[in-house]
Design a protein around this motif. Structure first.
Motif, PDB file in Angstrom:
ATOM      1  N   PHE A 122      -3.511  -4.817  45.274  1.00  8.62           N
ATOM      2  CA  PHE A 122      -3.634  -4.532  43.941  1.00  8.62           C
ATOM      3  C   PHE A 122      -2.417  -4.081  43.340  1.00  8.62           C
ATOM      4  CE2 PHE A 122      -7.749  -4.193  45.557  1.00  8.62           C
ATOM      5  CZ  PHE A 122      -8.695  -4.816  45.110  1.00  8.62           C
ATOM      6  N   ARG A 123      -2.032  -3.876  41.940  1.00  2.27           N
ATOM      7  CA  ARG A 123      -1.036  -3.337  41.277  1.00  2.27           C
ATOM      8  C   ARG A 123      -1.300  -1.865  41.614  1.00  2.27           C
ATOM      9  NH1 ARG A 123       2.230  -4.576  36.517  1.00  2.27           N
ATOM     10  NH2 ARG A 123       1.355  -6.811  36.547  1.00  2.27           N
ATOM     11  N   CYS A 124      -0.356  -1.042  41.992  1.00  4.00           N
ATOM     12  CA  CYS A 124      -0.556   0.255  42.295  1.00  4.00           C
ATOM     13  C   CYS A 124       0.379   1.242  41.688  1.00  4.00           C
ATOM     14  CB  CYS A 124      -0.680   0.591  44.060  1.00  4.00           C
ATOM     15  SG  CYS A 124      -1.756  -0.144  44.886  1.00  4.00           S
ATOM     16  N   ALA A 125      -0.090   2.445  41.252  1.00  4.89           N
ATOM     17  CA  ALA A 125       0.812   3.615  40.901  1.00  4.89           C
ATOM     18  C   ALA A 125       1.462   4.196  41.874  1.00  4.89           C
ATOM     19  CB  ALA A 125       0.171   3.973  39.693  1.00  4.89           C
ATOM     20  N   ILE A 126       2.525   4.761  41.788  1.00  2.00           N
ATOM     21  CA  ILE A 126       3.208   5.683  42.593  1.00  2.00           C
ATOM     22  C   ILE A 126       3.523   6.962  41.786  1.00  2.00           C
ATOM     23  CG2 ILE A 126       5.698   4.898  42.363  1.00  2.00           C
ATOM     24  CD1 ILE A 126       5.875   5.718  45.434  1.00  2.00           C
ATOM     25  N   GLY A 127       3.658   8.185  42.378  1.00  2.00           N
ATOM     26  CA  GLY A 127       3.746   9.231  41.605  1.00  2.00           C
ATOM     27  C   GLY A 127       5.108   9.512  41.413  1.00  2.00           C
ATOM     28  N   HIS A 128       5.485  10.340  40.190  1.00  2.21           N
ATOM     29  CA  HIS A 128       6.912  10.770  39.891  1.00  2.21           C
ATOM     30  C   HIS A 128       7.046  12.263  39.657  1.00  2.21           C
ATOM     31  CE1 HIS A 128       6.234   6.453  38.784  1.00  2.21           C
ATOM     32  NE2 HIS A 128       7.463   6.434  38.785  1.00  2.21           N
ATOM     33  N   ALA A 129       8.384  12.596  39.982  1.00  2.00           N
ATOM     34  CA  ALA A 129       8.860  13.821  39.784  1.00  2.00           C
ATOM     35  C   ALA A 129      10.154  14.014  39.476  1.00  2.00           C
ATOM     36  CB  ALA A 129       8.463  14.689  41.078  1.00  2.00           C
ATOM     37  N   PRO A 130      10.635  14.835  38.742  1.00  3.09           N
ATOM     38  CA  PRO A 130      12.228  14.891  38.517  1.00  3.09           C
ATOM     39  C   PRO A 130      13.088  14.816  39.569  1.00  3.09           C
ATOM     40  CG  PRO A 130      11.002  16.746  37.080  1.00  3.09           C
ATOM     41  CD  PRO A 130       9.923  16.149  38.375  1.00  3.09           C
TER      42      PRO A 130
END
Length: 450
Positions: free
Chosen positions: A196-204
């Motif tokens: 599937f289309r998946c999101a990944i986490g982000h951080a500074p």
């Protein structure tokens, strides 16, 4: 309505620096969806309603539902000691290990330290090995004495599910819950989610400060029953919530009415500075000026999730995010929706009262649990808090000294740089000497050790 929601969501994530978000809204028998921003900034993948985000601790509602299903089958009793269901179950406190019950684990009153994230590999025995290592978990308070959010308790519940179903937790989740409910966009294994289309986490980024994808995608897989791995679309979470709370959907097979009522009844009070009043057998329980609501939130590596359900208004909202000021987005965007659709205002913290406390020395000391140690000191006539974090998944934590301002003798507020909202800290269980035995923050109890 969905087009208008998308435009509003786009503006809101820009205000709060959130890379991407997905929203599902159920109201008056209609589903509305919206998504905005990016699922992956580096790969330039747009977030859409079809994107799977990590739902974090919303997973605990799935685990709780599996446990309630086993109770309905007669395989366990909610007030049964865990030790009767898990041969060889042990904690550092042997009395607590004998006493703690399934019900207490479900409502976070078991008392063992809950922030145990030691990896135990990817094998099907990872949850069994995690629970075996719980023999070293310290006890924060006696079972049933206090609310303290406990991830470890839900992994232990996951192991009970494995033993009573004869299969591993991922398969039990799929066969007993996801498949019967038709939740085809909820996955607990990365090899399934990758289709599937998946999101990944982000951080500074630690060097530039610019938002970037996190170097770690998942928490330890052995913590899966507590919320470390499950990914879903917002609409799938809505589908589960509608079934769980009887909003035009139903569990398959349905839970007995008495168990559903038990799940939604207050099991333990939460210290009063938190938005929820009580915890049920899985869900948070809210009281918004007499309007009863339920929900759960989740936090993983760079991702946060929010679920709010108000059955009497036929309203459910799911917001999934992947970085930035997700809490600010919730207060802003979801707070506005709750006001517009249910005439509900989110509770606000009371203002600090600088002269409310004169003897600050009784609060000073060190409070700790596995995840952190908090030092409360007095300087220049004011209390200060300084944290030492033992669990830092991204390696970016910097110790910060915060000045505490009293609201009353128990509740203090810590103004946080770059945040419009102060961080609340409550002191509990004051002894004959006037000194508190616990500090409560972030839904967790920290025991005084010095």
């Amino acid at each position: 309505m969905s087009a208008a929601l998308r435009q509003r969501l786009e503006r809101a994530i820009a205000r709060h620096g959130v890379p991407g978000a997905s929203l599902a809204l159920w109201h008056k028998q209609e589903l509305h969806e919206a998504a905005a921003g990016s699922a992956n900034l580096r790969a330039q993948i747009a977030a859409t309603p079809d994107t799977l985000f990590q739902i974090g601790s919303i997973t605990k509602l799935f685990t709780a539902t599996l446990i309630l299903g086993l109770a309905a089958d007669g395989a366990l009793a909610l007030d049964q000691p865990v030790a009767e269901l898990l041969p060889g179950f042990a904690l550092a406190d042997t009395d607590a290990a004998r006493q703690v019950t399934v019900r207490q684990l479900l409502c976070h009153s078991g008392g063992m330290d809950g922030d145990f994230f030691k990896p135990h590999g990817r094998g099907e025995d990872r949850i069994a090995r995690y629970v075996a290592d719980c023999r070293d978990l310290p006890q924060l308070h006696p079972p049933g004495a206090l609310f303290s959010y406990c991830n470890s308790g839900y992994v232990i519940l996951g192991r009970i599910i494995e033993l009573l179903t004869g299969t591993h937790w991922d398969r039990a989740l799929k066969e007993r819950l996801l498949r019967p409910l038709g939740l085809r966009e909820t996955k607990s294994l990365a090899e399934e989610a990758i289709r599937f289309r998946c999101a990944i986490g982000h951080a500074p980024h630690p060097d530039t400060g610019a938002m970037d994808i996190t170097p770690i995608a998942y928490l330890a897989q052995s913590n899966a029953p507590a919320g470390s791995t499950v990914m879903a679309t917002a609409r799938d979470v809505i589908g589960f919530a509608r079934a769980l709370f009887g909003m035009g959907g139903a569990l398959v097979p349905p839970l007995p009415a008495a168990l559903v009522q038990d799940m939604q009844q207050p099991q333990i009070a939460v210290p009063p500075h938190y938005p929820m009043r009580h915890w049920g057998l899985g869900p948070k329980i809210f009281d918004w000026n007499g309007v009863r609501g339920f929900g759960h939130d989740g936090v993983t590596i760079g991702q946060q999730s929010f679920l709010r359900v108000i059955p009497e208004r036929d309203l459910a909202i799911v917001l999934l995010t992947n970085g930035g000021d997700a809490n600010g987005l919730y207060e802003d965007f979801i707070g506005t929706l709750l006001s517009e659709l249910a005439d509900i205002g989110l509770p606000r913290l009371p203002a600090a009262q600088p002269g409310a406390v004169t003897d600050r020395a009784v609060y000073t000391g060190t409070y700790e649990k596995l995840s952190a140690r908090i030092h409360i000191t007095e300087a220049d006539g004011a209390l200060q808090s300084r944290s030492e974090v033992n669990i830092d998944f991204l390696g970016g934590f910097r110790p910060m000294t915060l000045r505490l301002e009293p609201v009353d003798a128990a509740l203090w507020l810590a103004p946080v740089p770059d945040s419009a909202m102060p961080y609340p800290i409550r002191f509990l269980d004051f002894g004959a000497d006037g000194r508190p035995a616990y500090l409560h923050m972030g839904l967790r109890a920290y025991r005084r050790v010095a």
